[in-house]
Design an enzyme around this catalytic site. Structure first.
Site, mmCIF file in Angstrom:
data_model
loop_
_atom_site.group_PDB
_atom_site.id
_atom_site.type_symbol
_atom_site.label_atom_id
_atom_site.label_comp_id
_atom_site.label_asym_id
_atom_site.label_seq_id
_atom_site.Cartn_x
_atom_site.Cartn_y
_atom_site.Cartn_z
ATOM 1 C CG HIS A 6 18.721 -33.702 15.248
ATOM 2 N ND1 HIS A 6 18.267 -33.186 14.274
ATOM 3 C CD2 HIS A 6 19.285 -32.915 16.072
ATOM 4 C CE1 HIS A 6 17.471 -32.579 15.153
ATOM 5 N NE2 HIS A 6 18.403 -32.111 16.083
ATOM 6 N N GLY A 65 21.364 -32.545 -0.484
ATOM 7 C CA GLY A 65 21.828 -33.530 -0.505
ATOM 8 C C GLY A 65 23.348 -33.242 0.109
HETATM 9 C C1 GRF Z 1 20.737 -30.321 7.588
HETATM 10 O O1 GRF Z 1 20.058 -29.471 7.924
HETATM 11 C C2 GRF Z 1 20.757 -31.558 7.953
HETATM 12 O O2 GRF Z 1 21.597 -31.125 9.418
HETATM 13 C C3 GRF Z 1 18.922 -32.327 8.099
HETATM 14 O O3 GRF Z 1 18.180 -31.482 6.643
HETATM 15 C C4 GRF Z 1 19.694 -30.529 6.561
HETATM 16 C C5 GRF Z 1 20.071 -29.724 4.969
HETATM 17 O O4 GRF Z 1 20.929 -31.731 4.513
HETATM 18 N N1 GRF Z 1 19.223 -33.347 8.432
HETATM 19 P P1 GRF Z 1 21.806 -32.128 3.729
HETATM 20 O O5 GRF Z 1 22.383 -30.778 2.523
HETATM 21 O O6 GRF Z 1 20.157 -32.205 1.968
HETATM 22 O O7 GRF Z 1 22.181 -33.239 3.334
#
Ligand code: GRF
Length: 200
Positions: free
Chosen positions: A110, A12
């Site tokens: 992404h 998150g």
């Molecule tokens: C990140 O690399 C994001 O770009 C991808 O999922 C990963 C974790 O994101 N979509 P988060 O820390 O859960 O926001």
């Protein structure tokens, strides 16, 4: 006031960046009305609860088949009446029923410069492993509308990040988050809330 539902699966950090942008006023006239995760253990749900948001888990493990899960996910989204759905580290292929219910109202972050290192099989660390194995010198992140394809919707924003000698996938992932994801996702949401980017 833009009503935002955020879908998450993991740590998150992108959700955290949205909260920070709301708290600092970078994003105006908007509120997170619900955070939904497919993963009961997602730390993103703890972040949401700490901010007083409605935070729920809709897990495929709790449904007999995928169609029932998809319907429950649609219900969980429709119930909070969002203007915008944000996929922030959401590792679920969004079903057609949701794409159709929220056409041009779903955005995704992404961790590469689409159309490179995206599509089937490119998510999380796998993206950065691909970048390093190909040997590109510049990567980055992309915010795009979500359509029926995987990472194929209209591109709304991108930010480049340099690959550095000795980078591991984990180090590169963190740099892409810090220098790109956590900046362009709140920025796009801010532009949608202000009407500079049109949705629907
Ligand atoms: C990140 O690399 C994001 O770009 C991808 O999922 C990963 C974790 O994101 N979509 P988060 O820390 O859960 O926001």
């Amino acid at each position: 006031m833009l009503r935002i539902a955020v879908c998450v699966s993991g740590g998150g950090t992108n959700l955290g960046a949205i909260y920070d942008a709301l708290d600092s006023g970078i994003i105006k006239d908007a509120q997170i009305v619900r955070v939904i995760s497919n993963n009961q253990g997602a730390y993103a749900l703890e972040r949401a609860k700490a901010h007083g948001s409605d935070a729920i888990c809709v897990s495929p493990k709790n449904f007999e088949n995928r169609d029932l899960f998809n319907a429950a996910l649609l219900d969980a989204l429709a119930e909070c009446k969002p203007d915008l759905v944000v996929l922030a580290g959401f590792l679920v292929n969004v079903p057609e029923c949701i794409i159709n219910a929220f056409t041009n109202r779903i955005i995704n972050i992404h961790p590469s410069l689409i159309p490179s290192f995206c599509g089937k099989g490119y998510y999380g660390l796998k993206v950065h492993e691909g970048v390093l194995s190909r040997g590109v010198k510049v990567t980055g992140a992309t915010v795009h509308f979500v359509d029926a394809g995987i990472d194929t919707g209209k591109i709304l924003s991108q930010k480049a990040v340099y690959v550095e000698d000795g980078d591991t996938p984990e180090v590169l992932q963190r740099r892409v988050m810090e220098q790109a994801e956590w900046i362009i996702l709140p920025d796009v949401i801010s532009k949608i809330a202000s009407g500079d980017i049109k949705i629907g």
